[in-house]
Design an enzyme around this catalytic site. Structure first.
Site, PDB file in Angstrom:
ATOM      1  N   HIS A  72       0.842  -1.206   0.000  1.00  0.00           N
ATOM      2  CA  HIS A  72       0.000   0.000   0.000  1.00  0.00           C
ATOM      3  C   HIS A  72       0.872   1.249   0.000  1.00  0.00           C
ATOM      4  O   HIS A  72       1.786   1.362   0.802  1.00  0.00           O
ATOM      5  CB  HIS A  72      -0.898   0.026   1.245  1.00  0.00           C
ATOM      6  CG  HIS A  72      -2.058  -0.922   1.157  1.00  0.00           C
ATOM      7  ND1 HIS A  72      -3.092  -0.889   2.049  1.00  0.00           N
ATOM      8  CD2 HIS A  72      -2.331  -1.941   0.298  1.00  0.00           C
ATOM      9  CE1 HIS A  72      -3.975  -1.830   1.726  1.00  0.00           C
ATOM     10  NE2 HIS A  72      -3.522  -2.490   0.666  1.00  0.00           N
ATOM     11  N   PRO A 292      -2.811  -0.445  19.137  1.00  0.00           N
ATOM     12  CA  PRO A 292      -2.603  -0.845  17.736  1.00  0.00           C
ATOM     13  C   PRO A 292      -2.928   0.244  16.703  1.00  0.00           C
ATOM     14  O   PRO A 292      -2.726   0.047  15.513  1.00  0.00           O
ATOM     15  CB  PRO A 292      -3.527  -2.049  17.563  1.00  0.00           C
ATOM     16  CG  PRO A 292      -4.484  -1.974  18.668  1.00  0.00           C
ATOM     17  CD  PRO A 292      -3.839  -1.240  19.785  1.00  0.00           C
TER      18      PRO A 292
HETATM   19  P1  FAS Z   1       3.615 -12.548  20.806  1.00  0.00           P
HETATM   20  O1  FAS Z   1       2.685 -12.358  21.951  1.00  0.00           O
HETATM   21  O2  FAS Z   1       3.096 -12.486  19.412  1.00  0.00           O
HETATM   22  O3  FAS Z   1       4.349 -13.965  20.937  1.00  0.00           O
HETATM   23  C1  FAS Z   1       4.697 -14.486  22.192  1.00  0.00           C
HETATM   24  C2  FAS Z   1       4.655 -15.999  22.053  1.00  0.00           C
HETATM   25  O4  FAS Z   1       5.134 -16.557  23.275  1.00  0.00           O
HETATM   26  C3  FAS Z   1       3.223 -16.495  21.862  1.00  0.00           C
HETATM   27  O5  FAS Z   1       3.188 -17.418  20.790  1.00  0.00           O
HETATM   28  C4  FAS Z   1       2.892 -17.170  23.191  1.00  0.00           C
HETATM   29  O6  FAS Z   1       2.042 -18.279  23.013  1.00  0.00           O
HETATM   30  C5  FAS Z   1       4.265 -17.601  23.668  1.00  0.00           C
HETATM   31  N1  FAS Z   1       4.396 -17.750  25.111  1.00  0.00           N
HETATM   32  C6  FAS Z   1       3.835 -16.976  26.074  1.00  0.00           C
HETATM   33  N2  FAS Z   1       4.197 -17.423  27.303  1.00  0.00           N
HETATM   34  C7  FAS Z   1       5.021 -18.498  27.096  1.00  0.00           C
HETATM   35  C8  FAS Z   1       5.718 -19.389  27.950  1.00  0.00           C
HETATM   36  N3  FAS Z   1       5.643 -19.267  29.269  1.00  0.00           N
HETATM   37  N4  FAS Z   1       6.457 -20.381  27.385  1.00  0.00           N
HETATM   38  C9  FAS Z   1       6.544 -20.504  26.035  1.00  0.00           C
HETATM   39  N5  FAS Z   1       5.914 -19.691  25.157  1.00  0.00           N
HETATM   40  C10 FAS Z   1       5.147 -18.706  25.700  1.00  0.00           C
HETATM   41  N6  FAS Z   1      -0.204  -5.344  16.576  1.00  0.00           N
HETATM   42  C11 FAS Z   1      -0.412  -4.620  15.462  1.00  0.00           C
HETATM   43  O7  FAS Z   1       0.538  -4.009  14.959  1.00  0.00           O
HETATM   44  N7  FAS Z   1      -1.664  -4.552  14.893  1.00  0.00           N
HETATM   45  C12 FAS Z   1      -2.731  -5.242  15.422  1.00  0.00           C
HETATM   46  O8  FAS Z   1      -3.845  -5.167  14.909  1.00  0.00           O
HETATM   47  C13 FAS Z   1      -2.538  -6.026  16.572  1.00  0.00           C
HETATM   48  N8  FAS Z   1      -3.576  -6.751  17.112  1.00  0.00           N
HETATM   49  C14 FAS Z   1      -3.356  -7.503  18.254  1.00  0.00           C
HETATM   50  C15 FAS Z   1      -4.394  -8.263  18.835  1.00  0.00           C
HETATM   51  C16 FAS Z   1      -4.179  -9.003  20.006  1.00  0.00           C
HETATM   52  C17 FAS Z   1      -5.303  -9.815  20.617  1.00  0.00           C
HETATM   53  C18 FAS Z   1      -2.902  -8.984  20.625  1.00  0.00           C
HETATM   54  C19 FAS Z   1      -2.668  -9.732  21.924  1.00  0.00           C
HETATM   55  C20 FAS Z   1      -1.868  -8.254  20.052  1.00  0.00           C
HETATM   56  C21 FAS Z   1      -2.088  -7.512  18.852  1.00  0.00           C
HETATM   57  N9  FAS Z   1      -1.069  -6.772  18.243  1.00  0.00           N
HETATM   58  C22 FAS Z   1      -1.254  -6.038  17.120  1.00  0.00           C
HETATM   59  C23 FAS Z   1       0.237  -6.776  18.781  1.00  0.00           C
HETATM   60  C24 FAS Z   1       0.940  -8.011  18.287  1.00  0.00           C
HETATM   61  O9  FAS Z   1       0.940  -8.038  16.879  1.00  0.00           O
HETATM   62  C25 FAS Z   1       2.315  -7.996  18.875  1.00  0.00           C
HETATM   63  O10 FAS Z   1       2.949  -6.743  18.721  1.00  0.00           O
HETATM   64  C26 FAS Z   1       3.185  -9.082  18.307  1.00  0.00           C
HETATM   65  O11 FAS Z   1       2.485 -10.283  18.402  1.00  0.00           O
HETATM   66  C27 FAS Z   1       4.483  -9.075  19.094  1.00  0.00           C
HETATM   67  O12 FAS Z   1       5.138 -10.238  18.815  1.00  0.00           O
HETATM   68  P2  FAS Z   1       5.920 -11.020  19.979  1.00  0.00           P
HETATM   69  O13 FAS Z   1       6.741 -10.047  20.752  1.00  0.00           O
HETATM   70  O14 FAS Z   1       6.566 -12.154  19.301  1.00  0.00           O
HETATM   71  O15 FAS Z   1       4.806 -11.498  21.006  1.00  0.00           O
HETATM   72  C1  PHB Z   2      -4.802  -4.720  10.917  1.00  0.00           C
HETATM   73  O1  PHB Z   2      -4.902  -4.861   9.675  1.00  0.00           O
HETATM   74  O2  PHB Z   2      -5.014  -5.648  11.725  1.00  0.00           O
HETATM   75  C2  PHB Z   2      -4.405  -3.363  11.472  1.00  0.00           C
HETATM   76  C3  PHB Z   2      -3.985  -2.369  10.593  1.00  0.00           C
HETATM   77  C4  PHB Z   2      -3.611  -1.128  11.098  1.00  0.00           C
HETATM   78  C5  PHB Z   2      -3.670  -0.913  12.468  1.00  0.00           C
HETATM   79  C6  PHB Z   2      -4.090  -1.918  13.351  1.00  0.00           C
HETATM   80  C7  PHB Z   2      -4.459  -3.154  12.844  1.00  0.00           C
HETATM   81  O3  PHB Z   2      -3.314   0.303  12.960  1.00  0.00           O
END
Ligand code: FAS
Ligand code: PHB
Length: 396
Positions: A72, A292
């Site tokens: 985009h 987010p």
């Molecule tokens: P993550 O949380 O992705 O990964 C951590 C991993 O560690 C997970 O797989 C978990 O299962 C594992 N874990 C946890 N405890 C553990 C343990 N004790 N032992 C072993 N493994 C364990 N960001 C955006 O930019 N846009 C969005 O729209 C957006 N929506 C989101 C929606 C939700 C519900 C959440 C929770 C986050 C969202 N985020 C979004 C943020 C998200 O994208 C994070 O920034 C991203 O997943 C970060 O990646 P990690 O740091 O790898 O953490």
């Molecule tokens: C998404 O596509 O999930 C998304 C995009 C932009 C944002 C947050 C989430 O700021």
């Protein structure tokens, strides 16, 4: 088991770190408490900054992203009955964003890590970390067959997200937090996107966002109360509110379709500045959370692990620990700028409880200036596509 880097968590941070280390000839083992199917189906982030997409290409992981992802060159902002476009490409000297779901990124990197022979232990339980103050830290856990296991390593990377076990292992944490008085209700709909680009909407009823995952899948969000009960939001109520907030310019309507996934995400800004303790290094959501609105979460995780991988490569090559010692300060310089941008986008576009009419006029004026003035638009665009890496520590 013995390895150089023990990685807790197979999210974007843990998987990308393992891949970057592998390219430097550094071994790692990843442990993950969920199943492979669960982490590959979890709908989360959608937007990659320009440099992250380029990094994914550089490390040989860009094939599916380039064929299935959506590049985009702009985003739109809808407010006060109008829609204005921010031309990211023109304002940033040719940069863009890549819309490629986090779950696709996770699928690609899990497959690549397993193909390269990196062990990933899924469905682990009873995870604990030990002796992080020594030069031989270890990770103990029970594997999915119920057998007790231990990984002895040089370094532990805490990539286990906001609710993980690694950050709590750090004493005397320096923490900053702000919880927002609203949450996002997100849906994934089997409907063709109604617009080619993302639309951020600020409406008197609240914020809404139109995003997408593919030509057949639309991703949409609504601002709701922080303690919202999802059962109060049947699909038809969600669609009515999305139509109201997003099509306020009256010139289009939102394509509707079957709701495949619905969830509520709380909104907070959180930073644990103590990103390192001895041989334990935190990266990604384990260290920080952003609202987010700025699409920064996954991109910050990528930035942390790029800094950590480079510092570990320097350490293993030369024994120098300077880059490892500077890891928190180097990451925090970027983290705080992303926090500021995410806080600013959130504050500008959401309706706050008890917000007075003056505050709403100021918000609308800020959106009007940001979308109508080149300097204002460039400031948003530069942050949105991803700031260049700089080394200055924040608040040293
Ligand atoms: P993550 O949380 O992705 O990964 C951590 C991993 O560690 C997970 O797989 C978990 O299962 C594992 N874990 C946890 N405890 C553990 C343990 N004790 N032992 C072993 N493994 C364990 N960001 C955006 O930019 N846009 C969005 O729209 C957006 N929506 C989101 C929606 C939700 C519900 C959440 C929770 C986050 C969202 N985020 C979004 C943020 C998200 O994208 C994070 O920034 C991203 O997943 C970060 O990646 P990690 O740091 O790898 O953490
Ligand atoms: C998404 O596509 O999930 C998304 C995009 C932009 C944002 C947050 C989430 O700021």
């Amino acid at each position: 088991m013995r390895t150089q880097v023990g990685i807790v968590g197979a999210g974007p941070a843990g998987l990308l770190l393992s891949h970057l280390l592998h390219r430097e000839g550094i071994e790692s083992i990843i442990i993950e408490d969920r199943t492979r199917a669960y982490i590959e189906a979890r709908i989360r982030a959608g937007v990659m900054e320009h440099w992250v997409a380029e990094l994914v290409d550089e490390i040989g992981m860009g094939a599916r992203m380039r064929s299935e992802g959506l590049r985009h060159d702009g985003i739109e902002i809808s407010f006060a009955g109008q829609r204005r476009r921010i031309d990211l490409n023109a304002l940033t000297g040719g940069k863009s964003i890549m819309v490629y779901g986090q779950q696709e990124f996770v699928k690609d990197f899990v497959a690549a890590r397993l193909a390269a022979g990196t062990p990933i232990h899924f469905e682990v339980t009873d995870v604990s970390i030990h002796d992080v103050d020594s030069d031989g830290p270890s990770i103990r856990f029970t594997d999915r067959d119920g057998a007790p296991q231990e990984i002895v390593c040089d370094v532990i990377a805490g990539c286990d997200g906001f609710h993980g076990i690694c950050r709590p292992a750090i004493p005397d944490q320096v923490v900053f937090e702000r919880v927002y008085p609203f949450a996002w209700l997100g849906i994934l709909a089997a409907a063709a996107p109604s617009s080619d680009e993302l639309i951020y909407a600020s409406h008197d009823n609240g914020f809404a966002l139109h995003s997408m995952r593919s030509p057949q899948l639309t991703r949409l969000y609504l601002q709701v109360a922080p303690d919202e009960d999802i059962n109060e939001w049947p699909d038809d109520r969600v669609w009515v509110e999305l139509q109201t907030r997003l099509t306020q310019d009256g010139k289009w309507s939102l394509n509707e379709g079957e709701v495949l996934q619905k969830g509520i995400t709380p909104m907070r800004s959180f930073v644990c500045e103590t990103m390192r303790h001895g041989r334990l290094f935190l990266a990604g959501d384990a260290a920080h959370i952003v609202p987010p609105t700025g699409a920064k979460g996954m991109n910050l995780a990528a930035a942390d692990v790029l800094v950590l991988a480079r510092a570990l490569a320097r350490f293993y090559r030369s024994g120098a620990t300077d880059a490892l010692d500077a890891y928190p300060a180097t990451c925090l310089a970027r983290i705080w700028k992303a926090q500021r941008f995410s806080w600013w986008m959130t504050s500008m576009l959401h309706i706050f409880p008890e917000q007075d009419p003056f505050a709403r006029r100021i918000q609308l004026a800020e959106i009007d200036f940001t979308t109508g003035n080149e300097a204002g638009a460039r400031a948003l665009a530069e942050n949105y596509v991803g700031l260049p890496f700089d080394d200055g520590p924040v608040g040293a």
